[in-house]
Design a protein around this motif. Sequence first.
Motif, PDB file in Angstrom:
ATOM      1  N   LYS A 251       0.832  -1.198   0.000  1.00  0.00           N
ATOM      2  CA  LYS A 251       0.000   0.000   0.000  1.00  0.00           C
ATOM      3  C   LYS A 251       0.870   1.254   0.000  1.00  0.00           C
ATOM      4  CE  LYS A 251      -2.124   1.713   3.627  1.00  0.00           C
ATOM      5  NZ  LYS A 251      -2.996   1.901   4.782  1.00  0.00           N
ATOM      6  N   LEU A 252       1.927   1.237   0.818  1.00  0.00           N
ATOM      7  CA  LEU A 252       2.850   2.369   0.849  1.00  0.00           C
ATOM      8  C   LEU A 252       3.570   2.551  -0.489  1.00  0.00           C
ATOM      9  CD1 LEU A 252       4.394   1.983   4.411  1.00  0.00           C
ATOM     10  CD2 LEU A 252       2.831   3.764   3.633  1.00  0.00           C
ATOM     11  N   MET A 253       3.920   1.448  -1.142  1.00  0.00           N
ATOM     12  CA  MET A 253       4.584   1.546  -2.461  1.00  0.00           C
ATOM     13  C   MET A 253       3.633   2.104  -3.516  1.00  0.00           C
ATOM     14  SD  MET A 253       7.133  -1.676  -2.814  1.00  0.00           S
ATOM     15  CE  MET A 253       7.927  -1.024  -4.265  1.00  0.00           C
ATOM     16  N   ILE A 254       2.389   1.690  -3.464  1.00  0.00           N
ATOM     17  CA  ILE A 254       1.400   2.214  -4.424  1.00  0.00           C
ATOM     18  C   ILE A 254       1.192   3.707  -4.184  1.00  0.00           C
ATOM     19  CG2 ILE A 254      -1.036   2.122  -5.067  1.00  0.00           C
ATOM     20  CD1 ILE A 254      -0.863  -0.909  -4.602  1.00  0.00           C
ATOM     21  N   HIS A 255       1.124   4.105  -2.932  1.00  0.00           N
ATOM     22  CA  HIS A 255       1.003   5.523  -2.607  1.00  0.00           C
ATOM     23  C   HIS A 255       2.245   6.280  -3.079  1.00  0.00           C
ATOM     24  CE1 HIS A 255      -0.282   9.105  -0.525  1.00  0.00           C
ATOM     25  NE2 HIS A 255       0.886   9.150   0.138  1.00  0.00           N
ATOM     26  N   PHE A 256       3.412   5.665  -2.937  1.00  0.00           N
ATOM     27  CA  PHE A 256       4.651   6.304  -3.396  1.00  0.00           C
ATOM     28  C   PHE A 256       4.623   6.537  -4.910  1.00  0.00           C
ATOM     29  CE2 PHE A 256       8.822   5.455  -5.357  1.00  0.00           C
ATOM     30  CZ  PHE A 256       9.495   6.572  -4.926  1.00  0.00           C
ATOM     31  N   THR A 257       4.155   5.545  -5.663  1.00  0.00           N
ATOM     32  CA  THR A 257       4.145   5.700  -7.123  1.00  0.00           C
ATOM     33  C   THR A 257       3.097   6.697  -7.592  1.00  0.00           C
ATOM     34  OG1 THR A 257       2.668   3.809  -7.353  1.00  0.00           O
ATOM     35  CG2 THR A 257       5.030   3.392  -7.581  1.00  0.00           C
ATOM     36  N   SER A 258       2.032   6.883  -6.846  1.00  0.00           N
ATOM     37  CA  SER A 258       0.988   7.826  -7.269  1.00  0.00           C
ATOM     38  C   SER A 258       1.311   9.259  -6.865  1.00  0.00           C
ATOM     39  CB  SER A 258      -0.368   7.414  -6.689  1.00  0.00           C
ATOM     40  OG  SER A 258      -0.335   7.497  -5.281  1.00  0.00           O
ATOM     41  N   ASP A 259       2.079   9.464  -5.815  1.00  0.00           N
ATOM     42  CA  ASP A 259       2.432  10.800  -5.343  1.00  0.00           C
ATOM     43  C   ASP A 259       3.865  11.107  -5.749  1.00  0.00           C
ATOM     44  OD1 ASP A 259       2.449  13.224  -4.093  1.00  0.00           O
ATOM     45  OD2 ASP A 259       2.372  12.417  -2.042  1.00  0.00           O
ATOM     46  N   LYS A 260       4.032  12.127  -6.574  1.00  0.00           N
ATOM     47  CA  LYS A 260       5.366  12.471  -7.097  1.00  0.00           C
ATOM     48  C   LYS A 260       6.176  13.352  -6.148  1.00  0.00           C
ATOM     49  CE  LYS A 260       4.609  10.386 -10.945  1.00  0.00           C
ATOM     50  NZ  LYS A 260       5.171   9.085 -11.144  1.00  0.00           N
ATOM     51  N   THR A 261       5.571  13.822  -5.057  1.00  0.00           N
ATOM     52  CA  THR A 261       6.303  14.698  -4.140  1.00  0.00           C
ATOM     53  C   THR A 261       7.121  13.914  -3.107  1.00  0.00           C
ATOM     54  OG1 THR A 261       4.398  14.816  -2.650  1.00  0.00           O
ATOM     55  CG2 THR A 261       4.566  16.514  -4.376  1.00  0.00           C
ATOM     56  N   ILE A 262       6.876  12.632  -2.981  1.00  0.00           N
ATOM     57  CA  ILE A 262       7.613  11.813  -2.008  1.00  0.00           C
ATOM     58  C   ILE A 262       9.028  11.574  -2.547  1.00  0.00           C
ATOM     59  CG2 ILE A 262       7.667   9.597  -0.793  1.00  0.00           C
ATOM     60  CD1 ILE A 262       4.659   9.489  -1.061  1.00  0.00           C
ATOM     61  N   PRO A 263      10.049  11.682  -1.655  1.00  0.00           N
ATOM     62  CA  PRO A 263      11.432  11.476  -2.118  1.00  0.00           C
ATOM     63  C   PRO A 263      11.659  10.051  -2.628  1.00  0.00           C
ATOM     64  CG  PRO A 263      11.390  12.358   0.124  1.00  0.00           C
ATOM     65  CD  PRO A 263       9.992  12.091  -0.264  1.00  0.00           C
TER      66      PRO A 263
END
Length: 142
Positions: free
Chosen positions: A74-86
């Motif tokens: 879930k965290l990885m999917i959120h990471f790929t959808s949000d471009k502001t995360i480092p």
Amino acid sequence: MAQFHRKYTSLNVSATSSEESVEERSIAPLHERKMAKPSLTKALFKAFGKVLFVAGFFKFCQDVLSFVSPQLLKLMIHFTSDKTIPVWRGYVYAVLLFIVAELQSVLLHQYFIRQNKLGMRLRTSIISAVFRKVTTLSYCCM
């Protein structure tokens, strides 16, 4: 002959009152005393309980880690959808997902190894106890 079949007890120290520090237990024949019934389950648990708990601990840890993997996904999917995360967080998530999968595999294999050993030891001990009991019976009892 009857005196050989009696089991006599010695003095028993009683901690109930200070006046009666020593009291004599009743003397009864062995066949009249109430004895605890032997239990196969209790004996096996006493002999192999530690191994069972260790294997259960490995299985419990593996089950807990199986709930961690979807959270990491879930965290990885959120990471790929949000471009502001480092970007480094994506690497951390990927490494954590790999580590969790490896730990799950190791723990599950340890669980299976210990359970298989325990099953073989239980089977061997039960068969040897039955064999010992059968060989000690006299011919007239069969």
